[in-house]
Design a protein around this motif. Structure first.
Motif, PDB file in Angstrom:
ATOM      1  N   LEU A   1      45.182  28.410  36.982  1.00  0.00           N
ATOM      2  CA  LEU A   1      46.442  29.055  37.572  1.00  0.00           C
ATOM      3  C   LEU A   1      45.928  30.403  37.922  1.00  0.00           C
ATOM      4  O   LEU A   1      46.488  30.839  39.155  1.00  0.00           O
ATOM      5  CB  LEU A   1      47.156  29.422  36.342  1.00  0.00           C
ATOM      6  N   LEU A   2      44.827  30.991  37.348  1.00  0.00           N
ATOM      7  CA  LEU A   2      44.241  32.301  37.845  1.00  0.00           C
ATOM      8  C   LEU A   2      43.744  32.167  39.103  1.00  0.00           C
ATOM      9  O   LEU A   2      43.568  33.029  40.028  1.00  0.00           O
ATOM     10  CB  LEU A   2      43.287  32.882  36.907  1.00  0.00           C
TER      11      LEU A   2
ATOM     12  N   VAL B   1      44.515  29.956  41.601  1.00  0.00           N
ATOM     13  CA  VAL B   1      45.365  29.910  42.488  1.00  0.00           C
ATOM     14  C   VAL B   1      46.085  31.210  42.863  1.00  0.00           C
ATOM     15  O   VAL B   1      46.441  31.588  44.051  1.00  0.00           O
ATOM     16  CB  VAL B   1      46.615  28.798  42.079  1.00  0.00           C
ATOM     17  N   ILE B   2      46.300  31.942  41.711  1.00  0.00           N
ATOM     18  CA  ILE B   2      46.896  33.472  41.974  1.00  0.00           C
ATOM     19  C   ILE B   2      45.973  34.307  42.639  1.00  0.00           C
ATOM     20  O   ILE B   2      46.306  34.974  43.672  1.00  0.00           O
ATOM     21  CB  ILE B   2      47.128  34.296  40.652  1.00  0.00           C
ATOM     22  N   TYR B   3      44.566  34.168  42.557  1.00  0.00           N
ATOM     23  CA  TYR B   3      43.617  34.758  43.031  1.00  0.00           C
ATOM     24  C   TYR B   3      43.529  34.673  44.675  1.00  0.00           C
ATOM     25  O   TYR B   3      43.592  35.568  45.523  1.00  0.00           O
ATOM     26  CB  TYR B   3      42.381  34.550  42.657  1.00  0.00           C
ATOM     27  N   VAL B   4      43.669  33.395  44.807  1.00  0.00           N
ATOM     28  CA  VAL B   4      43.467  32.925  46.297  1.00  0.00           C
ATOM     29  C   VAL B   4      44.805  33.292  47.084  1.00  0.00           C
ATOM     30  O   VAL B   4      44.855  33.747  48.440  1.00  0.00           O
ATOM     31  CB  VAL B   4      43.538  31.249  46.444  1.00  0.00           C
ATOM     32  N   ALA B   5      45.985  33.306  46.325  1.00  0.00           N
ATOM     33  CA  ALA B   5      47.330  33.599  47.092  1.00  0.00           C
ATOM     34  C   ALA B   5      47.361  35.087  47.380  1.00  0.00           C
ATOM     35  O   ALA B   5      47.914  35.391  48.319  1.00  0.00           O
ATOM     36  CB  ALA B   5      48.497  33.200  45.865  1.00  0.00           C
ATOM     37  N   LYS B   6      46.838  35.799  46.596  1.00  0.00           N
ATOM     38  CA  LYS B   6      46.681  37.116  46.796  1.00  0.00           C
ATOM     39  C   LYS B   6      45.425  37.584  47.730  1.00  0.00           C
ATOM     40  O   LYS B   6      45.952  38.742  48.401  1.00  0.00           O
ATOM     41  CB  LYS B   6      46.397  37.948  45.363  1.00  0.00           C
TER      42      LYS B   6
ATOM     43  N   LEU C   1      42.898  26.709  28.270  1.00  0.00           N
ATOM     44  CA  LEU C   1      41.788  27.462  28.801  1.00  0.00           C
ATOM     45  C   LEU C   1      41.547  26.797  30.312  1.00  0.00           C
ATOM     46  O   LEU C   1      41.531  27.589  31.178  1.00  0.00           O
ATOM     47  CB  LEU C   1      40.648  27.472  28.017  1.00  0.00           C
ATOM     48  N   VAL C   2      41.577  25.474  30.124  1.00  0.00           N
ATOM     49  CA  VAL C   2      41.237  24.798  31.513  1.00  0.00           C
ATOM     50  C   VAL C   2      42.474  25.109  32.680  1.00  0.00           C
ATOM     51  O   VAL C   2      42.110  25.468  33.864  1.00  0.00           O
ATOM     52  CB  VAL C   2      41.127  23.405  31.278  1.00  0.00           C
ATOM     53  N   ILE C   3      43.711  24.906  32.082  1.00  0.00           N
ATOM     54  CA  ILE C   3      44.836  25.048  33.080  1.00  0.00           C
ATOM     55  C   ILE C   3      45.087  26.652  33.424  1.00  0.00           C
ATOM     56  O   ILE C   3      45.322  27.110  34.526  1.00  0.00           O
ATOM     57  CB  ILE C   3      46.188  24.571  32.240  1.00  0.00           C
ATOM     58  N   GLY C   4      44.861  27.546  32.377  1.00  0.00           N
ATOM     59  CA  GLY C   4      44.785  28.874  32.666  1.00  0.00           C
ATOM     60  C   GLY C   4      43.884  29.320  33.703  1.00  0.00           C
ATOM     61  O   GLY C   4      44.117  30.237  34.724  1.00  0.00           O
TER      62      GLY C   4
END
Length: 312
Positions: free
Chosen positions: A131-132, A134-139, A125-128
């Motif tokens: 990662l989300l 990071v994906i949010y910021v990248a998009k 849960l913590v790593i997930g």
């Protein structure tokens, strides 16, 4: 006017509340470094990293609100545009959560006798969540308006859902493991009761904040109320960590026993008292029982007093 109240008005309130909590963070950090100079270097480094991440996040959201409400004052068209700092701050909020939740996961790992099932359940849960983020910021970093950002609403909801789930799971596991570690000694069990209550309280605030951010983005669509809650989430993580570390001496003081050693990050301290015995607990909570027999004699009788202390 009503539109501004629940958008940039909520935005401003979130920044003010976050700044207030940041002041509490600074005080707690100063207290930690002044009261616990003998803590391991990696714990001190973690506290410094959390404070740095928290400070950068506070600077970013302050820049954001200043841009919208001062720099672009009177220019209505600019209120619909995204400021870069509003996107970048999400990354630092996520990094703060990653550090604090990883620290609490290590407590679960040690208290559970190095159980990979319990530890990996939390770490997933913590790593997930991170990662989300990071994906949010990248998009979002290449988006220019709030209309475009609305397309990432499911991703934002997932981040808050994982944050709440991780906090709840950590609190449940810690409380369960502590409950199973009762020794039968009154003083030890009283200390465990305090630790259970403390674990619930520290996880409760962050969970409520994450859930409120999740609810507000779902119920009040088109407003910035969820942003106000999310701004405060990192600050609550930071303060929960520092409260956990700073509570050790006060909890020891409640027992009025110099041999009491409480280290929530799993560090054991040795005692120089006579008659020291180590009692092994099945789940490796590392309970140390210091037994000292004192004989009090007078002309009529003698008595024996048994003192117990525990280190977690």
């Amino acid at each position: 006017m009503g539109v501004l109240d629940n958008t940039f008005g909520a935005f401003l309130i979130g920044v003010v509340v976050s700044a207030t909590l940041y002041g509490v963070t600074c005080v707690q950090t100063w207290y930690y470094y002044s009261r616990y100079p003998s803590d391991p270097w990696y714990i001190k480094l973690m506290v410094g990293a959390v404070l740095l991440s928290d400070s950068v996040h506070q600077a970013l959201i302050t820049h954001t609100v200043y841009t919208y409400l001062v720099t672009d004052f009177g220019v209505a068209a600019d209120l619909g545009k995204l400021v870069w700092s509003l996107i970048v701050e999400v990354l630092f909020n996520g990094f703060t959560a990653l550090l604090v939740q990883s620290f609490l996961t290590m407590r679960v790992y040690r208290l559970s006798n190095k159980s990979l099932v319990a530890t990996m359940s939390v770490m997933t849960l913590v790593i997930g969540e991170f990662l989300l983020v990071v994906i949010y910021v990248a998009k979002a970093i290449n988006m220019t308006t709030f209309v475009e950002l609305a397309a990432l609403k499911p991703l934002s909801m997932s981040v808050n859902a994982l944050a709440a789930a991780g906090d709840v799971l950590i609190a449940v596991l810690l409380c369960t493991l502590l409950q199973q570690s009762r020794t039968g000694f009154r003083r030890s069990d009283n200390m465990i009761n305090k630790l259970i209550l403390f674990s619930i309280n520290t996880g409760l605030l962050t969970s409520i904040c994450a859930v409120m951010s999740l609810i507000s983005i779902t119920v009040w669509d088109g407003t910035f109320i969820y942003i106000a809650f999310y701004f405060c989430l990192g600050r609550l993580y930071c303060n929960s960590l520092l409260a956990t570390l700073n509570a050790r001496k006060s909890l020891r003081g409640d027992t009025r026993d110099e041999n009491m050693s409480l280290s929530l990050q799993g560090i054991q301290k040795s005692s120089n008292s006579t008659g020291t015995a180590q009692k092994r607990i099945p789940n490796n909570i590392s309970i140390k029982i210091d037994t000292t027999q004192e004989y009090v004699r007078d002309e009529y009788s003698s008595a024996t007093e048994l003192k117990s202390a525990q280190a977690v």
